[in-house]
Structures are given as structure tokens and as C-alpha cells.
Design a protein around this motif. Structure first.
Motif, short mmCIF file in Angstrom:
data_model
loop_
_atom_site.label_atom_id
_atom_site.label_comp_id
_atom_site.label_asym_id
_atom_site.label_seq_id
_atom_site.Cartn_x
_atom_site.Cartn_y
_atom_site.Cartn_z
N SER A 75 0.82 -1.21 0.00
CA SER A 75 0.00 0.00 0.00
C SER A 75 0.86 1.26 0.00
CB SER A 75 -0.96 0.00 1.20
OG SER A 75 -0.23 -0.05 2.41
N SER A 76 2.06 1.19 0.54
CA SER A 76 2.92 2.38 0.50
C SER A 76 3.36 2.69 -0.93
CB SER A 76 4.14 2.21 1.42
OG SER A 76 4.94 1.12 1.02
N ASP A 77 3.50 1.67 -1.79
CA ASP A 77 3.78 1.93 -3.20
C ASP A 77 2.62 2.71 -3.81
OD1 ASP A 77 6.19 0.57 -3.14
OD2 ASP A 77 5.45 -1.19 -4.22
N PHE A 78 1.39 2.31 -3.49
CA PHE A 78 0.21 3.01 -4.01
C PHE A 78 0.20 4.45 -3.54
CE2 PHE A 78 -4.22 4.38 -3.66
CZ PHE A 78 -4.63 4.24 -4.98
N ASP A 79 0.47 4.67 -2.26
CA ASP A 79 0.48 6.03 -1.71
C ASP A 79 1.53 6.90 -2.41
OD1 ASP A 79 -1.50 5.33 0.07
OD2 ASP A 79 -0.11 4.98 1.74
N TYR A 80 2.66 6.31 -2.79
CA TYR A 80 3.72 7.03 -3.48
C TYR A 80 3.34 7.31 -4.93
CZ TYR A 80 8.33 7.91 -5.53
OH TYR A 80 9.38 8.46 -6.21
N GLU A 81 2.75 6.31 -5.60
CA GLU A 81 2.48 6.39 -7.04
C GLU A 81 1.23 7.19 -7.40
OE1 GLU A 81 4.44 5.47 -9.38
OE2 GLU A 81 5.85 4.15 -8.34
N LEU A 82 0.22 7.22 -6.53
CA LEU A 82 -1.04 7.86 -6.87
C LEU A 82 -0.90 9.34 -7.24
CD1 LEU A 82 -4.07 7.59 -7.29
CD2 LEU A 82 -4.36 8.08 -4.84
N PRO A 83 -0.19 10.16 -6.46
CA PRO A 83 -0.06 11.57 -6.87
C PRO A 83 0.62 11.74 -8.23
CG PRO A 83 0.62 11.28 -4.58
CD PRO A 83 0.43 9.92 -5.15
N MET A 84 1.61 10.89 -8.53
CA MET A 84 2.27 10.98 -9.83
C MET A 84 1.32 10.58 -10.94
SD MET A 84 6.20 9.80 -9.18
CE MET A 84 5.84 8.28 -8.30
N ALA A 85 0.51 9.54 -10.70
CA ALA A 85 -0.46 9.10 -11.70
C ALA A 85 -1.46 10.22 -12.00
CB ALA A 85 -1.18 7.85 -11.21
N THR A 86 -1.92 10.86 -10.96
CA THR A 86 -2.88 11.94 -11.12
C THR A 86 -2.26 13.12 -11.87
OG1 THR A 86 -3.95 11.26 -9.07
CG2 THR A 86 -4.47 13.46 -9.86
N MET A 87 -1.03 13.46 -11.54
CA MET A 87 -0.34 14.55 -12.23
C MET A 87 -0.11 14.22 -13.70
SD MET A 87 0.83 17.61 -12.15
CE MET A 87 1.11 18.11 -10.46
N ASN A 88 0.32 13.00 -14.00
CA ASN A 88 0.54 12.60 -15.39
C ASN A 88 -0.75 12.66 -16.20
OD1 ASN A 88 3.35 12.17 -15.45
ND2 ASN A 88 3.09 10.19 -14.47
N ARG A 89 -1.87 12.24 -15.60
CA ARG A 89 -3.17 12.33 -16.28
C ARG A 89 -3.54 13.79 -16.51
NH1 ARG A 89 -6.66 9.80 -12.88
NH2 ARG A 89 -7.37 11.78 -12.07
N HIS A 90 -3.29 14.61 -15.52
CA HIS A 90 -3.60 16.04 -15.64
C HIS A 90 -2.76 16.71 -16.73
CE1 HIS A 90 -4.66 20.13 -14.43
NE2 HIS A 90 -3.38 20.40 -14.48
N LEU A 91 -1.46 16.37 -16.79
CA LEU A 91 -0.55 17.03 -17.73
C LEU A 91 -0.76 16.59 -19.17
CD1 LEU A 91 2.78 16.92 -15.69
CD2 LEU A 91 1.37 18.94 -16.18
N SER A 92 -1.04 15.29 -19.37
CA SER A 92 -1.05 14.79 -20.74
C SER A 92 -2.22 13.88 -21.08
CB SER A 92 0.25 14.04 -21.03
OG SER A 92 0.30 12.85 -20.26
#
Length: 171
Positions: A93-110
Motif C-alpha cells: 500500500s505504501s507503493d500506491f500512496d507514493y504512485e497515486l499523486p504521480m499518476a494523477t499529475m501525469n493524467r492532468h498534464l497529458s
């Protein structure tokens, strides 16, 4: 063509990475293993060595290519290559906590989506950091890394062009 990217520093690539990338290759026409450099990290292997190990590892599989990410954002890398998804493996779950903000930013950017694949239980304990530490202390990591990585960890250089069997996922 449905194209995905599996990004990481892969210092070194290990069987947990390979298992997720092989599963992604079953979902997409092409998977780009995007080898990146995070300048906040201290690397054991150069970018060239990491690219070589990954290319050797995946040389026997079609539909998987290995590229350096280079400078700039992952979202730009994805956009430039027509990538529709980023695939990330999760161990905890700590991987998810780390990856989720990046996933959201990548979706927002591109607009690129991130797909999370749970790692196989055989490899949940693996990390590149742990592999390097155990190896440096004389431990046997041969069951956790492809032959190209094991050779480099053991100080061998030069090409190893023999294909490495890819770990197939259990279903």
C-alpha cells in the motif's frame, strides 16, 4: 497500436520488474521499458549499463522495447511516443500512496492513464536497493535477477547475448 510505458530507474532490473513488464506486454501491442535517471538517487550502474541489462533481458520477447527517458517529464515522453498508459507494479500500500499523486499529475498534464498491476507474491519483497545490498554483502541474488544483472553484480563486463527466460505469470 496500443502502446504502454513501464518507467523506472531499474538499478538494477529484477524479476519483480520483469514479471510486471511481461504481464503488461500481454495487454498492449508494445511496451516501452523507459529507463530513467533520478538525480536525487545514487546509482550502482550507469544509464548505459542499465539500458544494456534491460535490453539483454528482453531481447527474446517481441513487443518490448527499451529506451532511455532522457530529460524532461514522463508525461512528455509518453505524449511524444503515442503512449496511452503508464503501467506500474505495486508491492504494498505504501507503493500506491507514493504512485497515486504521480499518476494523477501525469493524467492532468497529458491525459495518459496509469494502470497499477499488483506484483506477484513471489517478488513482493524485492527492491533494487535490497538486491544491491544483499549482493554487496556476498549474498546469493541469482534467483531474483536476470543473468545480465547477475553478471554485472559479479563484476563481469561485456555483452551477454544469450536470451534470458522470462518469468511467466501464474494465473
Amino acid at each position: 497500436m496500443r502502446r504502454a510505458v513501464c518507467p523506472g530507474s531499474f538499478d538494477p532490473i529484477h524479476n519483480g520488474h520483469i514479471e510486471v513488464i511481461a504481464r503488461a506486454a500481454g495487454l498492449f501491442d508494445e511496451v516501452i521499458v523507459a529507463v530513467s535517471t533520478n538525480y536525487a538517487k545514487k546509482y550502482r550502474f550507469t544509464l548505459t549499463e542499465r539500458l544494456t541489462m534491460a535490453r539483454t533481458t528482453f531481447s527474446a520477447l517481441s513487443g518490448i522495447v527499451v529506451e532511455p527517458v532522457g530529460e524532461g517529464l514522463l508525461s512528455d515522453f509518453c505524449h511524444d511516443r503515442g503512449v496511452s498508459a503508464i503501467v506500474k507494479g505495486l508491492r504494498t500500500s505504501s507503493d500506491f500512496d507514493y504512485e497515486l499523486p504521480m499518476a494523477t499529475m501525469n493524467r492532468h498534464l497529458s491525459g495518459v492513464e496509469t494502470l497499477f498491476l499488483p506484483g506477484d507474491s513471489r517478488y513482493l519483497h524485492l527492491s533494487s536497493t535490497l538486491i544491491k545490498e544483499v549482493s554487496s554483502l556476498g549474498g546469493d541474488v541469482s534467483g531474483f535477477v536476470p543473468r545480465a544483472v547477475l553478471r554485472r553484480l559479479n563484476g563481469e563486463t561485456g555483452p551477454d547475448t544469450r536470451p534470458v527466460p522470462i518469468v511467466s505469470p501464474r494465473i
